[in-house]
Scaffold this motif. Structure first.
Motif, mmCIF file in Angstrom:
data_model
loop_
_atom_site.group_PDB
_atom_site.id
_atom_site.type_symbol
_atom_site.label_atom_id
_atom_site.label_comp_id
_atom_site.label_asym_id
_atom_site.label_seq_id
_atom_site.Cartn_x
_atom_site.Cartn_y
_atom_site.Cartn_z
ATOM 1 N N PHE A 86 0.854 -1.085 -0.165
ATOM 2 C CA PHE A 86 0.042 0.092 0.022
ATOM 3 C C PHE A 86 0.955 1.272 0.044
ATOM 4 O O PHE A 86 0.619 2.097 -0.520
ATOM 5 N N ILE A 87 1.823 1.313 0.880
ATOM 6 C CA ILE A 87 2.740 2.605 1.153
ATOM 7 C C ILE A 87 3.461 2.706 -0.259
ATOM 8 O O ILE A 87 3.601 3.874 -1.130
ATOM 9 N N ALA A 88 4.068 1.738 -0.965
ATOM 10 C CA ALA A 88 4.732 1.661 -2.117
ATOM 11 C C ALA A 88 3.658 2.327 -3.394
ATOM 12 O O ALA A 88 4.233 3.153 -4.182
ATOM 13 N N ALA A 89 2.649 1.744 -3.496
ATOM 14 C CA ALA A 89 1.548 2.363 -4.451
ATOM 15 C C ALA A 89 1.352 3.409 -4.275
ATOM 16 O O ALA A 89 1.196 4.287 -5.125
ATOM 17 N N HIS A 90 1.117 3.708 -2.900
ATOM 18 C CA HIS A 90 0.501 5.498 -2.579
ATOM 19 C C HIS A 90 1.793 6.257 -2.972
ATOM 20 O O HIS A 90 1.628 7.344 -3.764
ATOM 21 N N GLU A 124 3.614 10.356 -7.229
ATOM 22 C CA GLU A 124 4.727 10.825 -7.518
ATOM 23 C C GLU A 124 4.580 11.160 -9.143
ATOM 24 O O GLU A 124 4.926 11.809 -9.715
ATOM 25 N N ALA A 125 3.201 10.277 -9.557
ATOM 26 C CA ALA A 125 3.167 10.223 -11.029
ATOM 27 C C ALA A 125 1.632 11.430 -11.019
ATOM 28 O O ALA A 125 1.300 11.388 -11.902
ATOM 29 N N GLY A 126 1.377 11.899 -9.947
ATOM 30 C CA GLY A 126 0.421 12.858 -9.693
ATOM 31 C C GLY A 126 -1.087 12.350 -9.617
ATOM 32 O O GLY A 126 -2.031 12.839 -9.873
ATOM 33 N N GLY A 127 -0.958 11.009 -9.274
ATOM 34 C CA GLY A 127 -2.296 10.228 -9.199
ATOM 35 C C GLY A 127 -2.460 10.075 -7.380
ATOM 36 O O GLY A 127 -2.002 10.796 -6.895
ATOM 37 N N TRP A 128 -3.511 9.147 -7.275
ATOM 38 C CA TRP A 128 -3.905 9.015 -5.895
ATOM 39 C C TRP A 128 -4.112 7.509 -5.868
ATOM 40 O O TRP A 128 -4.722 6.981 -6.527
ATOM 41 N N LEU A 129 -4.258 7.118 -4.433
ATOM 42 C CA LEU A 129 -4.769 5.759 -4.263
ATOM 43 C C LEU A 129 -5.839 6.082 -3.076
ATOM 44 O O LEU A 129 -5.586 6.740 -2.024
ATOM 45 N N ARG A 130 -7.119 5.310 -3.416
ATOM 46 C CA ARG A 130 -8.091 5.171 -2.150
ATOM 47 C C ARG A 130 -8.258 3.616 -2.091
ATOM 48 O O ARG A 130 -8.421 2.894 -3.193
ATOM 49 N N LEU A 131 -8.665 3.101 -0.846
ATOM 50 C CA LEU A 131 -9.206 1.897 -0.708
ATOM 51 C C LEU A 131 -10.535 1.931 -0.489
ATOM 52 O O LEU A 131 -11.203 2.897 0.335
ATOM 53 N N ALA A 132 -11.265 1.129 -1.187
ATOM 54 C CA ALA A 132 -12.790 0.905 -1.193
ATOM 55 C C ALA A 132 -12.959 -0.335 -0.581
ATOM 56 O O ALA A 132 -12.745 -1.514 -0.749
ATOM 57 N N ALA A 133 -13.926 -0.176 0.668
ATOM 58 C CA ALA A 133 -14.650 -1.087 1.565
ATOM 59 C C ALA A 133 -13.623 -2.351 1.977
ATOM 60 O O ALA A 133 -13.795 -3.230 1.699
ATOM 61 N N PRO A 134 -12.594 -1.666 2.559
ATOM 62 C CA PRO A 134 -11.613 -2.733 3.348
ATOM 63 C C PRO A 134 -12.534 -3.422 4.359
ATOM 64 O O PRO A 134 -13.098 -2.705 4.911
ATOM 65 N N CYS A 135 -12.196 -4.805 4.552
ATOM 66 C CA CYS A 135 -12.826 -5.317 5.472
ATOM 67 C C CYS A 135 -12.465 -5.033 6.960
ATOM 68 O O CYS A 135 -11.198 -4.140 6.905
ATOM 69 N N GLU A 136 -13.168 -5.201 8.007
ATOM 70 C CA GLU A 136 -13.007 -4.771 9.272
ATOM 71 C C GLU A 136 -11.543 -5.085 9.725
ATOM 72 O O GLU A 136 -10.802 -4.257 10.245
ATOM 73 N N SER A 137 -10.966 -6.455 9.466
ATOM 74 C CA SER A 137 -9.673 -6.627 9.967
ATOM 75 C C SER A 137 -8.430 -5.939 9.041
ATOM 76 O O SER A 137 -7.557 -5.567 9.810
#
Length: 74
Positions: free
Chosen positions: A26-30, A35-48
């Motif tokens: 997750f950190i590397a992807a973020h 750096e490429a001008g994009g973003w990362l959002r996580l959708a509906a991560p389970c509770e754990s």
């Protein structure tokens, strides 16, 4: 691959567990997306997974949303 808006299509992992390897991904992807001008959002991560993300403080860096629709709303 990018969508019509230039954004990458959403990825679906469906994981019910994450450990330090997952957190590092997750950190590397973020970083790479930022750096490429994009973003990362996580959708509906389970509770754990969300609990792990919160414990390590990653939710302060990566936006986490309850649904895919919310995550895709800019």
């Amino acid at each position: 691959m990018t969508g019509l808006s230039g954004a990458a299509p959403p990825a679906r992992a469906g994981s019910a567990f994450t450990d330090s390897s997952g957190i590092n991904i997750f950190i590397a992807a973020h970083r790479a997306l930022s750096e490429a001008g994009g973003w990362l959002r996580l959708a509906a991560p389970c509770e754990s997974v969300m609990r792990t993300i919160s414990i390590v403080g990653l939710d302060a860096v990566i936006d986490c949303r309850e649904t895919l629709r919310q995550a895709l709303t800019i």
